[in-house]
Motif scaffolding. Sequence first.
Motif, PDB file in Angstrom:
ATOM      1  N   VAL A 222      -0.055  -7.059   9.725  1.00 21.16           N
ATOM      2  CA  VAL A 222      -0.120  -5.714   9.174  1.00 21.16           C
ATOM      3  C   VAL A 222      -1.585  -5.378   8.913  1.00 21.16           C
ATOM      4  N   TYR A 223      -2.049  -4.283   9.476  1.00 20.47           N
ATOM      5  CA  TYR A 223      -3.408  -3.800   9.248  1.00 20.47           C
ATOM      6  C   TYR A 223      -3.336  -2.657   8.248  1.00 20.47           C
ATOM      7  N   TYR A 224      -4.110  -2.770   7.163  1.00 23.16           N
ATOM      8  CA  TYR A 224      -4.092  -1.727   6.140  1.00 23.16           C
ATOM      9  C   TYR A 224      -5.511  -1.473   5.649  1.00 23.16           C
ATOM     10  N   GLU A 225      -5.693  -0.289   5.099  1.00 20.45           N
ATOM     11  CA  GLU A 225      -7.013   0.173   4.688  1.00 20.45           C
ATOM     12  C   GLU A 225      -7.230  -0.124   3.207  1.00 20.45           C
ATOM     13  N   ILE A 226      -8.428  -0.600   2.879  1.00 21.71           N
ATOM     14  CA  ILE A 226      -8.786  -0.891   1.490  1.00 21.71           C
ATOM     15  C   ILE A 226     -10.005  -0.061   1.134  1.00 21.71           C
ATOM     16  N   LYS A 227      -9.950   0.592  -0.029  1.00 23.15           N
ATOM     17  CA  LYS A 227     -11.099   1.348  -0.504  1.00 23.15           C
ATOM     18  C   LYS A 227     -11.833   0.514  -1.547  1.00 23.15           C
ATOM     19  N   GLU A 228     -13.124   0.328  -1.336  1.00 23.74           N
ATOM     20  CA  GLU A 228     -13.972  -0.374  -2.297  1.00 23.74           C
ATOM     21  C   GLU A 228     -15.096   0.574  -2.654  1.00 23.74           C
ATOM     22  N   GLY A 229     -14.937   1.265  -3.762  1.00 22.26           N
ATOM     23  CA  GLY A 229     -15.913   2.279  -4.138  1.00 22.26           C
ATOM     24  C   GLY A 229     -15.799   3.462  -3.199  1.00 22.26           C
ATOM     25  N   GLU A 230     -16.865   3.742  -2.465  1.00 15.96           N
ATOM     26  CA  GLU A 230     -16.844   4.847  -1.512  1.00 15.96           C
ATOM     27  C   GLU A 230     -16.563   4.366  -0.096  1.00 15.96           C
ATOM     28  N   LYS A 231     -16.639   3.059   0.140  1.00 14.05           N
ATOM     29  CA  LYS A 231     -16.438   2.517   1.476  1.00 14.05           C
ATOM     30  C   LYS A 231     -14.962   2.191   1.698  1.00 14.05           C
ATOM     31  N   THR A 232     -14.546   2.275   2.943  1.00 16.67           N
ATOM     32  CA  THR A 232     -13.207   1.826   3.313  1.00 16.67           C
ATOM     33  C   THR A 232     -13.340   0.805   4.434  1.00 16.67           C
ATOM     34  N   ARG A 233     -12.450  -0.176   4.399  1.00 20.61           N
ATOM     35  CA  ARG A 233     -12.452  -1.184   5.457  1.00 20.61           C
ATOM     36  C   ARG A 233     -11.010  -1.554   5.764  1.00 20.61           C
ATOM     37  N   THR A 234     -10.812  -2.116   6.935  1.00 22.51           N
ATOM     38  CA  THR A 234      -9.485  -2.523   7.369  1.00 22.51           C
ATOM     39  C   THR A 234      -9.323  -4.017   7.157  1.00 22.51           C
ATOM     40  N   GLN A 235      -8.214  -4.385   6.537  1.00 26.64           N
ATOM     41  CA  GLN A 235      -7.901  -5.786   6.302  1.00 26.64           C
ATOM     42  C   GLN A 235      -6.541  -6.064   6.920  1.00 26.64           C
ATOM     43  N   PHE A 236      -6.304  -7.290   7.333  1.00 28.97           N
ATOM     44  CA  PHE A 236      -4.996  -7.606   7.901  1.00 28.97           C
ATOM     45  C   PHE A 236      -4.335  -8.716   7.108  1.00 28.97           C
ATOM     46  N   PHE A 237      -3.010  -8.749   7.195  1.00 27.89           N
ATOM     47  CA  PHE A 237      -2.183  -9.741   6.518  1.00 27.89           C
ATOM     48  C   PHE A 237      -1.171 -10.224   7.545  1.00 27.89           C
ATOM     49  N   LYS A 238      -1.267 -11.494   7.930  1.00 23.48           N
ATOM     50  CA  LYS A 238      -0.386 -12.055   8.951  1.00 23.48           C
ATOM     51  C   LYS A 238       0.542 -13.062   8.314  1.00 23.48           C
ATOM     52  N   GLY A 239       1.834 -12.886   8.527  1.00 22.31           N
ATOM     53  CA  GLY A 239       2.802 -13.806   7.959  1.00 22.31           C
ATOM     54  C   GLY A 239       4.203 -13.550   8.481  1.00 22.31           C
ATOM     55  N   VAL A 240       5.169 -14.225   7.874  1.00 22.61           N
ATOM     56  CA  VAL A 240       6.575 -14.140   8.269  1.00 22.61           C
ATOM     57  C   VAL A 240       7.273 -13.115   7.383  1.00 22.61           C
ATOM     58  N   VAL A 241       8.073 -12.260   8.000  1.00 21.26           N
ATOM     59  CA  VAL A 241       8.841 -11.266   7.241  1.00 21.26           C
ATOM     60  C   VAL A 241       9.992 -11.985   6.557  1.00 21.26           C
ATOM     61  N   ILE A 242      10.044 -11.861   5.231  1.00 19.79           N
ATOM     62  CA  ILE A 242      11.116 -12.495   4.463  1.00 19.79           C
ATOM     63  C   ILE A 242      12.301 -11.546   4.315  1.00 19.79           C
ATOM     64  N   GLN A 243      12.008 -10.269   4.105  1.00 15.13           N
ATOM     65  CA  GLN A 243      13.096  -9.308   3.930  1.00 15.13           C
ATOM     66  C   GLN A 243      12.623  -7.896   4.215  1.00 15.13           C
ATOM     67  N   ARG A 244      13.584  -7.036   4.535  1.00 12.55           N
ATOM     68  CA  ARG A 244      13.390  -5.589   4.550  1.00 12.55           C
ATOM     69  C   ARG A 244      14.423  -5.039   3.594  1.00 12.55           C
ATOM     70  N   ARG A 245      14.033  -4.094   2.767  1.00 10.25           N
ATOM     71  CA  ARG A 245      15.001  -3.537   1.825  1.00 10.25           C
ATOM     72  C   ARG A 245      14.763  -2.054   1.642  1.00 10.25           C
ATOM     73  N   GLY A 246      15.784  -1.357   1.193  1.00 12.50           N
ATOM     74  CA  GLY A 246      15.690   0.076   0.988  1.00 12.50           C
ATOM     75  C   GLY A 246      15.968   0.832   2.273  1.00 12.50           C
TER      76      GLY A 246
END
Length: 116
Positions: free
Chosen positions: A29-53
Amino acid sequence: MADLMKFVNDEFVTRKDFPTFGAGDTITVYYEIKEGEKTRTQFFKGVVIQRRGAGATETFTIRKMSGAVGVERIFPVNMPALQKVEINKTGKVRRARIFYFRELTGKKAKIKDRRR
């Protein structure tokens, strides 16, 4: 009341077109993080445990190992900061929610690949 909620969700909530994935799949999953005025893209790689809702309130939980510590993160599907979701492997599991995966370590923590 339910019709009003459905109307608002359909009209005002922007749907993102992500590939279909479920429990047992390994995704990035690639998501955007704001640090002050800057934004950067960070990723999180792992196993899906559940989907809900469903609809606007749908979430999915991803688990990864960081060293010897398990890290879980819950992502709302309609989060504006989500940029893209990549499916790395599709896993073969028999449950919709694989909470038993938390206790597994080593070779037991492997999930078999689903044949395409």
